[in-house]
Structure formats: structure tokens, C-alpha cells
Design a protein around this motif. Structure first.
Motif, PDB file in Angstrom:
ATOM      1  N   ALA A  45      -7.259   7.627  -5.030  1.00 52.65           N
ATOM      2  CA  ALA A  45      -8.000   8.149  -3.876  1.00 52.65           C
ATOM      3  C   ALA A  45      -7.061   8.868  -2.915  1.00 52.65           C
ATOM      4  N   VAL A  46      -5.880   8.298  -2.685  1.00 54.35           N
ATOM      5  CA  VAL A  46      -4.929   8.909  -1.753  1.00 54.35           C
ATOM      6  C   VAL A  46      -4.327  10.172  -2.353  1.00 54.35           C
ATOM      7  N   VAL A  47      -3.906  10.114  -3.609  1.00 53.10           N
ATOM      8  CA  VAL A  47      -3.285  11.275  -4.248  1.00 53.10           C
ATOM      9  C   VAL A  47      -4.254  12.449  -4.336  1.00 53.10           C
ATOM     10  N   SER A  48      -5.549  12.175  -4.450  1.00 55.96           N
ATOM     11  CA  SER A  48      -6.525  13.269  -4.511  1.00 55.96           C
ATOM     12  C   SER A  48      -6.575  14.053  -3.199  1.00 55.96           C
ATOM     13  N   VAL A  91     -10.774   7.748   3.891  1.00 53.59           N
ATOM     14  CA  VAL A  91     -10.364   7.242   5.201  1.00 53.59           C
ATOM     15  C   VAL A  91      -9.594   5.939   4.994  1.00 53.59           C
ATOM     16  N   LEU A  92      -8.405   5.872   5.583  1.00 53.43           N
ATOM     17  CA  LEU A  92      -7.580   4.663   5.559  1.00 53.43           C
ATOM     18  C   LEU A  92      -7.608   4.071   6.961  1.00 53.43           C
ATOM     19  N   VAL A  93      -7.838   2.774   7.069  1.00 53.11           N
ATOM     20  CA  VAL A  93      -7.855   2.089   8.360  1.00 53.11           C
ATOM     21  C   VAL A  93      -6.848   0.946   8.277  1.00 53.11           C
ATOM     22  N   VAL A  94      -5.815   1.032   9.123  1.00 51.16           N
ATOM     23  CA  VAL A  94      -4.722   0.060   9.091  1.00 51.16           C
ATOM     24  C   VAL A  94      -4.712  -0.707  10.405  1.00 51.16           C
ATOM     25  N   GLY A 140     -15.949   8.978   0.994  1.00 49.73           N
ATOM     26  CA  GLY A 140     -17.302   9.507   1.068  1.00 49.73           C
ATOM     27  C   GLY A 140     -18.293   8.429   1.462  1.00 49.73           C
ATOM     28  N   ALA A 141     -19.353   8.290   0.677  1.00 47.63           N
ATOM     29  CA  ALA A 141     -20.405   7.314   0.975  1.00 47.63           C
ATOM     30  C   ALA A 141     -20.042   5.900   0.500  1.00 47.63           C
ATOM     31  N   GLU A 142     -18.906   5.769  -0.184  1.00 48.85           N
ATOM     32  CA  GLU A 142     -18.468   4.460  -0.684  1.00 48.85           C
ATOM     33  C   GLU A 142     -18.221   3.502   0.474  1.00 48.85           C
ATOM     34  N   LEU A 143     -18.606   2.266   0.309  1.00 49.40           N
ATOM     35  CA  LEU A 143     -18.337   1.256   1.328  1.00 49.40           C
ATOM     36  C   LEU A 143     -16.841   0.993   1.437  1.00 49.40           C
ATOM     37  N   SER A 144     -16.405   0.672   2.629  1.00 48.97           N
ATOM     38  CA  SER A 144     -15.006   0.359   2.863  1.00 48.97           C
ATOM     39  C   SER A 144     -14.624  -0.906   2.098  1.00 48.97           C
ATOM     40  N   ARG A 145     -13.415  -0.891   1.515  1.00 48.27           N
ATOM     41  CA  ARG A 145     -12.912  -2.076   0.826  1.00 48.27           C
ATOM     42  C   ARG A 145     -11.463  -2.308   1.216  1.00 48.27           C
ATOM     43  N   ARG A 146     -11.078  -3.555   1.234  1.00 42.92           N
ATOM     44  CA  ARG A 146      -9.709  -3.939   1.611  1.00 42.92           C
ATOM     45  C   ARG A 146      -8.821  -3.874   0.371  1.00 42.92           C
ATOM     46  N   VAL A 147      -7.621  -3.288   0.523  1.00 46.05           N
ATOM     47  CA  VAL A 147      -6.676  -3.216  -0.593  1.00 46.05           C
ATOM     48  C   VAL A 147      -5.349  -3.845  -0.186  1.00 46.05           C
TER      49      VAL A 147
END
Length: 121
Positions: A57-60, A85-88, A39-46
Motif C-alpha cells: 500500500a505504501v510503495v504504491s 492514509v497512515l495515522v501514527v 480508499g474505502a477500506e476500513l482502517s486497520r492497525r499494523v
């Protein structure tokens, strides 16, 4: 390049990477760290080895529709219907991601970002 369009995310697995299985039999395997936003959350690296950082987040997104496409420089973008959104991005040392299709074709983001494909048969 659109790889998966409007397919239901039917299963998620965390085994030495993140595996997303879709209703049509397509599978995405992510084997390196990636960026995630919801959503409006800033992108973060995992870190791929820390599923606690991204699993909820993914399971939801299970049982909801999703899209996946390759954008500039061999980057895979997966958009789940729950606004996750996942960005790889490609990795210099490892295969960053693989997409397997129900027809047996495979697309791999090889080390350095080269896209390699195989067809069934």
C-alpha cells in the motif's frame, strides 16, 4: 500543523521502521505500529515490524504527491495520493515518529506524545 505539503514521495525504506523520503529532502521515520487505510477500506492497525502487512500500500504511493500533518494529541497523519492514509499515534515508551526537514530542523514525537523540535545551526 502541516509538515509536508504536496511533495512527491520519492523513496520508501523498511529498516527497523518505515522511512518515507520526499522530493524536497524531507524525511518521515515511523518507529511504532500505526493505522492504515486505503480508499474505502476500513482502517486497520499494523505492526511496524511486519512490513509485509503494509508495504504494498505504501510503495504504491511512490512518485505521487503526499501531505503530512500533526493533528490532535501529537498524532501524525500522512496522506498519499493513492488514497492511502497512515495515522501514527504517540507511544508511551518509544519515539513514535520523526520528521526531518531539508533545512536541518527536526520534529520528534517523544514517548508520551510530547513534541520536541530542534533547529539547524
Amino acid at each position: 500543523m502541516m509538515l509536508i505539503q504536496d511533495q512527491m514521495l520519492s523513496r520508501v525504506s523498511f529498516d527497523h521502521g518505515l522511512v518515507l523520503l520526499f522530493g524536497d529532502g524531507s524525511e518521515i521515520r515511523i518507529e511504532v505500529g500505526f493505522s492504515i487505510s486505503a480508499g474505502a477500506e476500513l482502517s486497520r492497525r499494523v505492526d511496524i515490524g511486519q512490513p509485509a502487512d503494509y508495504s504494498s500500500a505504501v510503495v504504491s504511493g511512490l512518485l505521487k504527491h503526499a501531505d503530512a500533518e500533526v493533528v490532535k494529541e501529537s498524532t501524525l497523519v500522512v496522506r498519499l495520493a493513492n488514497e492511502v492514509v497512515l495515522v501514527v499515534a504517540p507511544d508511551t515508551a518509544y519515539e513514535a515518529w520523526t520528521v526531518s526537514r531539508p533545512d536541518g530542523s527536526i520534529l520528534v514525537c517523544a514517548p508520551g506524545g510530547e513534541l520536541v523540535s530542534w533547529s539547524a545551526g
